[in-house]
Design an enzyme around this catalytic site. Structure first.
Site, mmCIF file in Angstrom:
data_model
loop_
_atom_site.group_PDB
_atom_site.id
_atom_site.type_symbol
_atom_site.label_atom_id
_atom_site.label_comp_id
_atom_site.label_asym_id
_atom_site.label_seq_id
_atom_site.Cartn_x
_atom_site.Cartn_y
_atom_site.Cartn_z
ATOM 1 N N SER A 120 0.818 -1.204 0.000
ATOM 2 C CA SER A 120 0.000 0.000 0.000
ATOM 3 C C SER A 120 0.854 1.257 0.000
ATOM 4 O O SER A 120 2.014 1.256 0.431
ATOM 5 C CB SER A 120 -0.912 0.020 1.233
ATOM 6 O OG SER A 120 -0.151 0.216 2.416
ATOM 7 N N GLY A 154 4.026 1.696 2.458
ATOM 8 C CA GLY A 154 5.289 1.895 1.761
ATOM 9 C C GLY A 154 5.914 3.242 2.065
ATOM 10 O O GLY A 154 7.137 3.340 2.251
ATOM 11 N N GLU A 182 6.966 -0.488 -4.629
ATOM 12 C CA GLU A 182 5.924 -0.392 -5.649
ATOM 13 C C GLU A 182 4.619 -0.217 -4.892
ATOM 14 O O GLU A 182 4.192 -1.106 -4.155
ATOM 15 C CB GLU A 182 5.921 -1.656 -6.515
ATOM 16 C CG GLU A 182 5.026 -1.550 -7.735
ATOM 17 C CD GLU A 182 3.815 -2.434 -7.610
ATOM 18 O OE1 GLU A 182 2.731 -1.883 -7.298
ATOM 19 O OE2 GLU A 182 3.944 -3.642 -7.805
ATOM 20 N N CYS A 224 -1.675 -4.977 -9.263
ATOM 21 C CA CYS A 224 -1.168 -3.610 -9.228
ATOM 22 C C CYS A 224 -1.286 -2.929 -10.577
ATOM 23 O O CYS A 224 -1.244 -1.693 -10.654
ATOM 24 C CB CYS A 224 0.285 -3.603 -8.751
ATOM 25 S SG CYS A 224 1.331 -4.808 -9.586
#
Length: 502
Positions: free
Chosen positions: A237, A241, A260, A297
């Site tokens: 998330s 992150g 990411e 993602c």
């Protein structure tokens, strides 16, 4: 058989505190709760292993990666059984993901036997140069040291314990400490057993890989702040992150954080393509949007169309296609709750109109479709934030100029997609310079949910898609995240790194 313990430097270590897994179906299992002390032991072991692992030949490391792949395949049935229970994913999806995981391990093994990733450079000495002689200089990429990896919730194999971050770091010559994801601890342990078996079979130092399961936030914080750790790989998330990124930057020795984090992966449907292929594009979008309950993602959450009859037809076809998709089990209760929250946020957005509403509860997800005018989308920045799940938003713009304005307003993305025909190329040429600055991968006439593991892949992009726009977490270039260039001046050949002479 599950031990419910952590793997630290070749030993399965437990403690009194335990947590229970929360499977979508099947039995729950007990696992030892990780602590900062476990993290410290794993990091110390990784540092001790580095001095041994770094001098292994590339052929040795390649054999190690190939053996990990073999050991994972040998445990395939057990991985699929517990993986389906823990995640709710169908067996075919997990088997495909296991194939991707072993394939990328073998791809990295093959890649490091080549030379281009080392970026070797040599400027010979010029002893007679005036007014001063030039020394002999050699450059080669060198591994940075122990790496921390956080397992991802949505890919229990390909982005988790032996996933791309771990595989690329081991390929580069870096030991790895993995913080397992609590959504699939049993899957993670079986994969760790495979890595442990590969370590023993190939004679690698035991500390080259460790797995710590569970634990509170202090466990993750202890991992990124441990002075032995030299870089971090993360998929998850934006909030989680960013918190870890800030911790990495605030260390006495700041380290790179390769995170990411999130992306809406917008699609731009240009006029001629929309007129000629409206139904096919809408049906393809619906399939991509709802694949795996939208838990990718690269899920294409937004479609931008120029308003008119073709847009009306696109909306109706997308509604029919998306509406035919039934309920799907999401990976965790938390992800399901976040999806419902995101749905409510979009539904309450400025000028948003519901096209398709459904009912989802508990861990089940059903698809939703909304539409909004381009001007309202531009005025409400919340609509540009990712909703992790099967939710689509169609943005109707008045003309091509507003489509360009939408493109310029985007934050960083993993992907952007153009659907275009030959007659759309002028508008496509206007969009391309904008989209090149927004995304790591730009597609034409496709859908972004398939990410090829190849030399030319980029899975990353400007923030908030990722925290390092110059890196990729997929493909062979991902190995370069864990390397740094070192120059050697007038160095005797016997003292140069093995990679210089191999």
């Amino acid at each position: 058989m599950l031990t419910g313990k952590h793997l630290i430097a070749g030993e399965w270590i437990g403690s009194e505190d335990r947590f229970a897994s929360t499977p979508a179906h099947g039995p729950s299992h007990q696992f030892t709760v990780g602590t900062p002390a476990h993290v410290a032991a794993a990091c110390d072991a990784a540092e001790a292993a580095f001095s041994v692992y770094v001098v292994k030949t590339r052929a040795d490391r390649a054999a190690f990666l190939n053996r990990i792949a073999d050991e994972i395949e040998a445990r395939g049935a057990a991985i699929t059984e517990i993986g389906t229970q823990e995640t709710g994913l169908p067996a075919a999806r997990l088997e495909g993901e296991r194939g991707r995981t072993t394939m990328q391990l073998r791809l990295f093994a093959s890649h490091i036997l080549k030379d281009d990733w080392l970026d070797r450079r040599h400027d010979p000495a010029l002893p007679d140069r005036q007014p001063a002689p030039r020394p002999d200089l050699k450059l080669v990429q060198r591994p940075i040291g122990p790496v921390a990896v956080f397992g991802a919730s949505n890919f229990p194999l390909a982005f988790s314990v032996a996933g791309g971050d771990t595989a690329s770091a081991l390929a580069a010559g870096c030991p790895v400490v993995v913080k397992g994801h609590s959504a699939h601890p049993g899957t993670g342990e079986i994969v760790a057993q495979a890595i442990d078996a590969a370590i023993r079979a190939t004679g690698m130092p035991s500390g080259v890989f460790s797995l710590v399961q569970g634990g509170k936030r202090d466990v993750g914080e202890a991992l990124v702040q441990n002075p032995m750790i030299k870089a971090v790989g993360f998929t998850g998330s934006l909030a989680g992150g960013r918190a870890l990124f800030n911790l990495c930057a605030a260390r006495p020795e700041p380290i790179p954080f390769f995170g990411e984090l999130g992306s809406v992966n917008p699609m731009f449907l240009l006029p001629s393509a929309l007129a000629s292929r409206c139904d096919a594009i809408a049906q393809g979008w619906a399939a991509s949007l709802t694949m795996g309950a939208g838990q990718f993602c690269t899920n294409p959450g937004i479609a931008i169309v120029i308003d008119g009859e073709d847009a009306d037809r696109f909306v109706e076809t997308a509604k029919a296609s998306i509406g035919s998709v039934g309920a799907q089990t999401m990976l965790t209760d938390g992800i399901a709750a976040a999806f419902r929250s995101g749905r409510d946020r979009v539904a309450a957005g400025t000028g948003v109109r519901a096209v398709l509403t459904t009912t989802c509860d508990l861990r089940n997800a059903t698809p939703y479709l909304f539409e909004v005018a381009g001007a309202d989308w531009l005025a409400d920045h919340m609509l540009a934030e990712e909703v992790f799940g099967p939710l689509g938003l169609i943005v109707r713009v008045r003309h091509s100029a507003e489509m360009l304005e939408i493109a310029r307003s985007l934050q960083g993305q993993l992907t952007c997609t153009l659907h275009l025909d030959d007659a759309d190329q002028d508008l496509g040429r206007s969009l391309m310079p904008i989209l090149e600055r927004k995304a790591g991968r730009i597609l034409a006439n496709g859908f972004p949910t398939g990410v090829e593991v190849v030399d030319s892949q980029v899975h990353g992009g400007p923030y908030p898609a990722s925290t390092n726009f110059g890196a990729t977490s997929v493909g062979t270039m991902s190995i370069r995240r864990w390397l740094r260039p070192v120059a050697f001046q007038n160095m005797p050949a016997a003292l140069l790194p093995r990679e210089w002479a191999e």
